[in-house]
Design a protein around this motif. Structure first.
Motif, PDB file in Angstrom:
ATOM      1  N   ILE A  37       0.913  -1.248  -0.098  1.00 41.35           N
ATOM      2  CA  ILE A  37       0.063   0.015  -0.020  1.00 41.35           C
ATOM      3  C   ILE A  37       0.855   1.198   0.091  1.00 41.35           C
ATOM      4  O   ILE A  37       1.780   1.408   0.689  1.00 41.35           O
ATOM      5  CB  ILE A  37      -0.959   0.018   1.356  1.00 41.35           C
ATOM      6  CG1 ILE A  37      -1.875  -1.147   1.108  1.00 41.35           C
ATOM      7  CG2 ILE A  37      -1.800   1.341   1.520  1.00 41.35           C
ATOM      8  CD1 ILE A  37      -2.627  -1.272   2.427  1.00 41.35           C
ATOM      9  N   ASP A  38       0.576   2.086  -1.024  1.00 40.04           N
ATOM     10  CA  ASP A  38       1.345   3.392  -1.247  1.00 40.04           C
ATOM     11  C   ASP A  38       0.631   4.469  -0.097  1.00 40.04           C
ATOM     12  O   ASP A  38      -0.429   5.182  -0.575  1.00 40.04           O
ATOM     13  CB  ASP A  38       1.628   3.852  -2.609  1.00 40.04           C
ATOM     14  CG  ASP A  38       2.189   5.308  -2.574  1.00 40.04           C
ATOM     15  OD1 ASP A  38       2.730   5.807  -1.582  1.00 40.04           O
ATOM     16  OD2 ASP A  38       2.257   5.679  -3.612  1.00 40.04           O
ATOM     17  N   LYS A  60      -4.081  -6.250  17.733  1.00 41.62           N
ATOM     18  CA  LYS A  60      -2.871  -5.650  17.605  1.00 41.62           C
ATOM     19  C   LYS A  60      -2.857  -4.404  17.140  1.00 41.62           C
ATOM     20  O   LYS A  60      -3.095  -4.334  16.038  1.00 41.62           O
ATOM     21  CB  LYS A  60      -1.735  -6.398  17.186  1.00 41.62           C
ATOM     22  CG  LYS A  60      -0.336  -6.339  17.543  1.00 41.62           C
ATOM     23  CD  LYS A  60       0.709  -7.005  16.932  1.00 41.62           C
ATOM     24  CE  LYS A  60       0.451  -8.601  16.739  1.00 41.62           C
ATOM     25  NZ  LYS A  60       1.537  -9.213  15.996  1.00 41.62           N
ATOM     26  N   LYS A  61      -2.534  -3.311  17.761  1.00 33.54           N
ATOM     27  CA  LYS A  61      -2.474  -1.729  17.440  1.00 33.54           C
ATOM     28  C   LYS A  61      -1.061  -1.412  17.304  1.00 33.54           C
ATOM     29  O   LYS A  61      -0.225  -1.743  18.253  1.00 33.54           O
ATOM     30  CB  LYS A  61      -3.075  -1.186  18.557  1.00 33.54           C
ATOM     31  CG  LYS A  61      -3.604   0.181  18.328  1.00 33.54           C
ATOM     32  CD  LYS A  61      -4.414   0.854  19.222  1.00 33.54           C
ATOM     33  CE  LYS A  61      -4.691   2.268  18.937  1.00 33.54           C
ATOM     34  NZ  LYS A  61      -5.514   2.989  19.930  1.00 33.54           N
ATOM     35  N   THR A  62      -0.705  -1.031  16.220  1.00 27.96           N
ATOM     36  CA  THR A  62       0.911  -0.531  15.893  1.00 27.96           C
ATOM     37  C   THR A  62       0.750   0.834  14.997  1.00 27.96           C
ATOM     38  O   THR A  62      -0.135   1.170  14.451  1.00 27.96           O
ATOM     39  CB  THR A  62       1.312  -1.649  14.701  1.00 27.96           C
ATOM     40  OG1 THR A  62       1.133  -2.844  15.523  1.00 27.96           O
ATOM     41  CG2 THR A  62       2.898  -1.217  14.489  1.00 27.96           C
ATOM     42  N   ASP A  63       1.742   1.694  15.550  1.00 28.44           N
ATOM     43  CA  ASP A  63       1.836   3.120  14.989  1.00 28.44           C
ATOM     44  C   ASP A  63       2.654   2.830  13.609  1.00 28.44           C
ATOM     45  O   ASP A  63       3.757   2.042  13.712  1.00 28.44           O
ATOM     46  CB  ASP A  63       2.191   4.128  15.773  1.00 28.44           C
ATOM     47  CG  ASP A  63       1.311   4.401  16.685  1.00 28.44           C
ATOM     48  OD1 ASP A  63       0.233   4.622  16.576  1.00 28.44           O
ATOM     49  OD2 ASP A  63       1.726   4.877  18.050  1.00 28.44           O
ATOM     50  N   LEU A  64       2.198   3.387  12.461  1.00 25.37           N
ATOM     51  CA  LEU A  64       3.062   3.234  11.369  1.00 25.37           C
ATOM     52  C   LEU A  64       3.778   4.565  10.743  1.00 25.37           C
ATOM     53  O   LEU A  64       2.972   5.446  10.972  1.00 25.37           O
ATOM     54  CB  LEU A  64       2.057   2.694  10.050  1.00 25.37           C
ATOM     55  CG  LEU A  64       1.655   1.378  10.253  1.00 25.37           C
ATOM     56  CD1 LEU A  64       0.772   0.906   9.143  1.00 25.37           C
ATOM     57  CD2 LEU A  64       2.683   0.243  10.653  1.00 25.37           C
ATOM     58  N   ASP A  65       4.834   4.529  10.355  1.00 29.81           N
ATOM     59  CA  ASP A  65       5.308   5.985   9.572  1.00 29.81           C
ATOM     60  C   ASP A  65       4.796   5.636   8.247  1.00 29.81           C
ATOM     61  O   ASP A  65       4.594   4.472   7.813  1.00 29.81           O
ATOM     62  CB  ASP A  65       6.705   6.246   9.627  1.00 29.81           C
ATOM     63  CG  ASP A  65       7.585   4.966   9.013  1.00 29.81           C
ATOM     64  OD1 ASP A  65       7.096   4.538   8.090  1.00 29.81           O
ATOM     65  OD2 ASP A  65       8.800   4.909   9.563  1.00 29.81           O
ATOM     66  N   THR A  69       5.098   0.254   3.481  1.00 27.52           N
ATOM     67  CA  THR A  69       4.279  -0.145   2.239  1.00 27.52           C
ATOM     68  C   THR A  69       4.063  -1.690   2.231  1.00 27.52           C
ATOM     69  O   THR A  69       3.089  -1.836   1.456  1.00 27.52           O
ATOM     70  CB  THR A  69       5.323  -0.041   1.135  1.00 27.52           C
ATOM     71  OG1 THR A  69       6.519  -0.925   1.279  1.00 27.52           O
ATOM     72  CG2 THR A  69       5.813   1.458   0.814  1.00 27.52           C
ATOM     73  N   GLU A  70       3.972  -2.298   3.051  1.00 30.43           N
ATOM     74  CA  GLU A  70       3.577  -3.863   3.256  1.00 30.43           C
ATOM     75  C   GLU A  70       2.664  -4.078   4.560  1.00 30.43           C
ATOM     76  O   GLU A  70       3.368  -3.766   5.538  1.00 30.43           O
ATOM     77  CB  GLU A  70       4.763  -4.674   2.885  1.00 30.43           C
ATOM     78  CG  GLU A  70       5.407  -4.705   1.993  1.00 30.43           C
ATOM     79  CD  GLU A  70       6.282  -5.961   1.426  1.00 30.43           C
ATOM     80  OE1 GLU A  70       6.794  -6.554   2.414  1.00 30.43           O
ATOM     81  OE2 GLU A  70       6.575  -5.995   0.343  1.00 30.43           O
ATOM     82  N   ILE A  71       1.672  -4.768   4.388  1.00 29.45           N
ATOM     83  CA  ILE A  71       0.945  -5.418   5.400  1.00 29.45           C
ATOM     84  C   ILE A  71       0.618  -6.827   5.540  1.00 29.45           C
ATOM     85  O   ILE A  71       0.069  -7.157   3.944  1.00 29.45           O
ATOM     86  CB  ILE A  71      -0.462  -4.393   5.516  1.00 29.45           C
ATOM     87  CG1 ILE A  71      -0.143  -3.157   5.875  1.00 29.45           C
ATOM     88  CG2 ILE A  71      -1.438  -5.069   6.771  1.00 29.45           C
ATOM     89  CD1 ILE A  71      -1.274  -2.098   6.083  1.00 29.45           C
ATOM     90  N   THR A  72       0.952  -7.401   6.344  1.00 30.73           N
ATOM     91  CA  THR A  72       0.551  -8.838   6.190  1.00 30.73           C
ATOM     92  C   THR A  72      -0.936  -9.163   6.781  1.00 30.73           C
ATOM     93  O   THR A  72      -1.102  -8.651   7.945  1.00 30.73           O
ATOM     94  CB  THR A  72       1.615  -9.715   6.797  1.00 30.73           C
ATOM     95  OG1 THR A  72       2.740  -9.526   6.106  1.00 30.73           O
ATOM     96  CG2 THR A  72       1.241 -11.264   6.703  1.00 30.73           C
TER      97      THR A  72
END
Length: 84
Positions: A37-38, A60-65, A69-72
């Motif tokens: 994902i862009d 599960k909660k995660t902060d992303l910058d 570009t990839e999510i599993t």
């Protein structure tokens, strides 16, 4: 807005509300699915990713910058990302 997907396999959709973008993805297959994902297309600073956890009914909660570009996506699982 359709982001990515294939009928019967997976789908990723996005919706804009106010100042935020909400992305949702569902995997309909028995194998984990890694999708690209862009996030830069949403013109924001960061995102919160909520995915399936390690046990049933957990997450599960995660902060992303936004360089991510990839999510599993787990088998028969999904995710939600809030981009703001």
């Amino acid at each position: 807005k359709f982001i990515n997907g294939y009928p019967g396999k997976y789908v990723i959709m996005a919706r804009n509300s106010g100042n935020k973008w909400y992305l949702a993805g569902i995997n309909a297959e028995q194998q984990s699915k890694t999708v690209k994902i862009d996030f830069s297309q949403f013109g924001k600073n960061g995102a919160t990713l909520i995915t399936d956890g390690d046990t049933e009914f957990s997450f599960k909660k995660t902060d992303l910058d936004l360089k991510t570009t990839e999510i599993t996506i787990k088998p028969f699982g999904g995710f939600v990302a809030v981009v703001e």
